[in-house]
Design a protein around this motif. Structure first.
Motif, PDB file in Angstrom:
ATOM      1  N   GLY A 189      -7.785  13.972  -3.204  1.00 53.04           N
ATOM      2  CA  GLY A 189      -7.105  13.965  -1.919  1.00 53.04           C
ATOM      3  C   GLY A 189      -5.941  12.984  -1.903  1.00 53.04           C
ATOM      4  N   LEU A 190      -5.427  12.751  -0.723  1.00 55.90           N
ATOM      5  CA  LEU A 190      -4.372  11.752  -0.552  1.00 55.90           C
ATOM      6  C   LEU A 190      -5.068  10.406  -0.424  1.00 55.90           C
ATOM      7  CD1 LEU A 190      -1.241  11.667  -0.166  1.00 55.90           C
ATOM      8  CD2 LEU A 190      -1.713  11.471   2.268  1.00 55.90           C
ATOM      9  N   TRP A 191      -4.644   9.447  -1.220  1.00 55.09           N
ATOM     10  CA  TRP A 191      -5.329   8.157  -1.231  1.00 55.09           C
ATOM     11  C   TRP A 191      -4.346   7.010  -1.176  1.00 55.09           C
ATOM     12  CZ3 TRP A 191      -4.705   5.446  -6.009  1.00 55.09           C
ATOM     13  CH2 TRP A 191      -4.281   6.224  -7.091  1.00 55.09           C
ATOM     14  N   ASN A 192      -4.853   5.853  -0.803  1.00 50.91           N
ATOM     15  CA  ASN A 192      -4.034   4.648  -0.726  1.00 50.91           C
ATOM     16  C   ASN A 192      -4.113   3.899  -2.041  1.00 50.91           C
ATOM     17  OD1 ASN A 192      -3.222   4.992   1.959  1.00 50.91           O
ATOM     18  ND2 ASN A 192      -5.099   4.065   2.702  1.00 50.91           N
ATOM     19  N   TRP A 193      -2.962   3.584  -2.580  1.00 48.72           N
ATOM     20  CA  TRP A 193      -2.884   2.799  -3.805  1.00 48.72           C
ATOM     21  C   TRP A 193      -2.364   1.423  -3.447  1.00 48.72           C
ATOM     22  CZ3 TRP A 193       1.835   2.120  -7.099  1.00 48.72           C
ATOM     23  CH2 TRP A 193       1.557   1.352  -8.240  1.00 48.72           C
ATOM     24  N   GLU A 194      -3.141   0.416  -3.771  1.00 45.41           N
ATOM     25  CA  GLU A 194      -2.709  -0.953  -3.543  1.00 45.41           C
ATOM     26  C   GLU A 194      -1.915  -1.394  -4.756  1.00 45.41           C
ATOM     27  OE1 GLU A 194      -4.469  -5.351  -2.467  1.00 45.41           O
ATOM     28  OE2 GLU A 194      -5.770  -3.602  -2.325  1.00 45.41           O
ATOM     29  N   VAL A 195      -0.633  -1.627  -4.546  1.00 43.37           N
ATOM     30  CA  VAL A 195       0.250  -2.023  -5.635  1.00 43.37           C
ATOM     31  C   VAL A 195      -0.149  -3.425  -6.078  1.00 43.37           C
ATOM     32  CG1 VAL A 195       2.631  -2.386  -6.360  1.00 43.37           C
ATOM     33  CG2 VAL A 195       2.096  -0.606  -4.681  1.00 43.37           C
ATOM     34  N   ILE A 234       0.864  -1.185   0.000  1.00 46.09           N
ATOM     35  CA  ILE A 234       0.000   0.000   0.000  1.00 46.09           C
ATOM     36  C   ILE A 234       0.896   1.230   0.000  1.00 46.09           C
ATOM     37  CG2 ILE A 234      -1.746   1.321   1.246  1.00 46.09           C
ATOM     38  CD1 ILE A 234      -2.847  -1.323   0.335  1.00 46.09           C
ATOM     39  N   MET A 235       0.630   2.132  -0.944  1.00 43.90           N
ATOM     40  CA  MET A 235       1.400   3.379  -1.000  1.00 43.90           C
ATOM     41  C   MET A 235       0.457   4.563  -1.030  1.00 43.90           C
ATOM     42  SD  MET A 235       4.560   2.516  -3.562  1.00 43.90           S
ATOM     43  CE  MET A 235       5.410   4.003  -3.047  1.00 43.90           C
ATOM     44  N   LYS A 236       0.877   5.668  -0.451  1.00 43.79           N
ATOM     45  CA  LYS A 236       0.121   6.908  -0.522  1.00 43.79           C
ATOM     46  C   LYS A 236       0.277   7.484  -1.916  1.00 43.79           C
ATOM     47  CE  LYS A 236      -1.342   7.152   3.718  1.00 43.79           C
ATOM     48  NZ  LYS A 236      -2.757   6.967   3.990  1.00 43.79           N
ATOM     49  N   ALA A 237      -0.805   8.060  -2.436  1.00 46.32           N
ATOM     50  CA  ALA A 237      -0.803   8.622  -3.785  1.00 46.32           C
ATOM     51  C   ALA A 237      -1.542   9.952  -3.796  1.00 46.32           C
ATOM     52  CB  ALA A 237      -1.475   7.651  -4.755  1.00 46.32           C
ATOM     53  N   ILE A 272       3.008   9.748  -7.594  1.00 46.51           N
ATOM     54  CA  ILE A 272       2.326  10.815  -8.332  1.00 46.51           C
ATOM     55  C   ILE A 272       1.487  10.172  -9.422  1.00 46.51           C
ATOM     56  CG2 ILE A 272       2.626  12.894  -9.721  1.00 46.51           C
ATOM     57  CD1 ILE A 272       3.569  13.154  -6.756  1.00 46.51           C
ATOM     58  N   HIS A 273       0.195  10.445  -9.374  1.00 45.68           N
ATOM     59  CA  HIS A 273      -0.756   9.920 -10.351  1.00 45.68           C
ATOM     60  C   HIS A 273      -1.167  11.066 -11.286  1.00 45.68           C
ATOM     61  CE1 HIS A 273      -4.844   8.930 -11.805  1.00 45.68           C
ATOM     62  NE2 HIS A 273      -4.320   7.719 -11.923  1.00 45.68           N
ATOM     63  N   ALA A 274      -1.066  10.840 -12.583  1.00 42.80           N
ATOM     64  CA  ALA A 274      -1.507  11.818 -13.585  1.00 42.80           C
ATOM     65  C   ALA A 274      -2.979  11.569 -13.885  1.00 42.80           C
ATOM     66  CB  ALA A 274      -0.673  11.682 -14.853  1.00 42.80           C
ATOM     67  N   SER A 275      -3.801  12.581 -13.673  1.00 41.66           N
ATOM     68  CA  SER A 275      -5.224  12.437 -13.968  1.00 41.66           C
ATOM     69  C   SER A 275      -5.433  12.367 -15.481  1.00 41.66           C
ATOM     70  CB  SER A 275      -6.011  13.619 -13.392  1.00 41.66           C
ATOM     71  OG  SER A 275      -5.847  14.764 -14.201  1.00 41.66           O
ATOM     72  N   LYS A 276      -6.673  12.220 -15.880  1.00 37.84           N
ATOM     73  CA  LYS A 276      -6.980  12.171 -17.311  1.00 37.84           C
ATOM     74  C   LYS A 276      -7.136  13.559 -17.914  1.00 37.84           C
ATOM     75  CE  LYS A 276      -8.802   7.540 -17.414  1.00 37.84           C
ATOM     76  NZ  LYS A 276      -9.861   6.655 -17.878  1.00 37.84           N
ATOM     77  N   LYS A 277      -7.033  14.602 -17.085  1.00 40.66           N
ATOM     78  CA  LYS A 277      -7.194  15.971 -17.563  1.00 40.66           C
ATOM     79  C   LYS A 277      -5.842  16.583 -17.929  1.00 40.66           C
ATOM     80  CE  LYS A 277      -9.088  20.463 -16.534  1.00 40.66           C
ATOM     81  NZ  LYS A 277     -10.115  21.185 -15.810  1.00 40.66           N
ATOM     82  N   ILE A 278      -5.754  17.104 -19.144  1.00 44.06           N
ATOM     83  CA  ILE A 278      -4.566  17.842 -19.588  1.00 44.06           C
ATOM     84  C   ILE A 278      -4.984  19.291 -19.819  1.00 44.06           C
ATOM     85  CG2 ILE A 278      -2.799  18.123 -21.369  1.00 44.06           C
ATOM     86  CD1 ILE A 278      -2.939  15.144 -21.905  1.00 44.06           C
ATOM     87  N   ILE A 279      -4.362  20.203 -19.099  1.00 46.33           N
ATOM     88  CA  ILE A 279      -4.643  21.630 -19.279  1.00 46.33           C
ATOM     89  C   ILE A 279      -3.906  22.107 -20.526  1.00 46.33           C
ATOM     90  CG2 ILE A 279      -4.462  23.927 -18.254  1.00 46.33           C
ATOM     91  CD1 ILE A 279      -4.314  22.506 -15.502  1.00 46.33           C
TER      92      ILE A 279
END
Length: 164
Positions: free
Chosen positions: A153-159, A19-22, A55-62
């Motif tokens: 927000g800050l979320w948990n990513w299950e690897v 589990i990692m913070k993302a 670091i997670h890249a969202s689907k939105k590109i400005i």
């Protein structure tokens, strides 16, 4: 994925267990962290967490034309050239994926740090009074983005096994 790539991907995630913070960021901000142009993330909220962060890249590109108005033309060209060198084109930046790992080492009020920042770092965040600057270190871009749905927000990513 060839065996060597799998082993390299495992190296990216040996920290912190399964589990990692993302944190999810709009593009190009996520890529600017991965490319080390941006080492501070600004938020309206503070956080007590310190440690490994992906670091997670969202689907939105400005659109690029809407960004970096405080930078001179040379600085804007350097950012664009670096993004194109890495991804081939601005619109080819990875989206919907974990693209980097780093450490969140501290948070400070934006008004206490903004006068010490370079112009590019300032242009990559919102440093108005009352916000928080999350200081990042040991930024490492992943060799291959890992597709995953982001969250606010800050979320948990299950690897998953696929990322290992």
């Amino acid at each position: 994925m060839v065996k060597n790539e799998t082993n390299k991907q495992r190296e990216n995630f040996k920290i912190g267990g399964t589990i990692m913070k993302a944190i999810t960021l709009w593009q190009p901000y996520a890529s600017l962290i991965a490319l080390r142009f941006k080492t501070i993330e600004t938020r309206t909220w503070n956080i007590s967490y310190r440690g490994e962060l992906v670091i997670h890249a969202s689907k939105k590109i400005i659109p690029f034309d809407n960004l970096f108005q405080d930078l001179n033309e040379t600085q804007r060209l350097v950012i664009m050239h670096t993004i194109k060198s890495m991804y081939g084109d601005y619109n080819n930046m990875p989206v919907g994926a974990i693209i980097a790992k780093c450490k969140l080492i501290s948070t400070v009020r934006t008004e206490n740090i903004r006068d010490r920042l370079n112009t590019i770092e300032k242009a990559c965040g919102d440093y108005t009074d009352g916000r928080y600057a999350w200081l990042l270190s040991d930024i490492t871009p992943l060799e291959k983005p890992v597709s995953v749905k982001g969250k606010q927000g800050l979320w948990n990513w299950e690897v998953s096994q696929n990322a290992q």
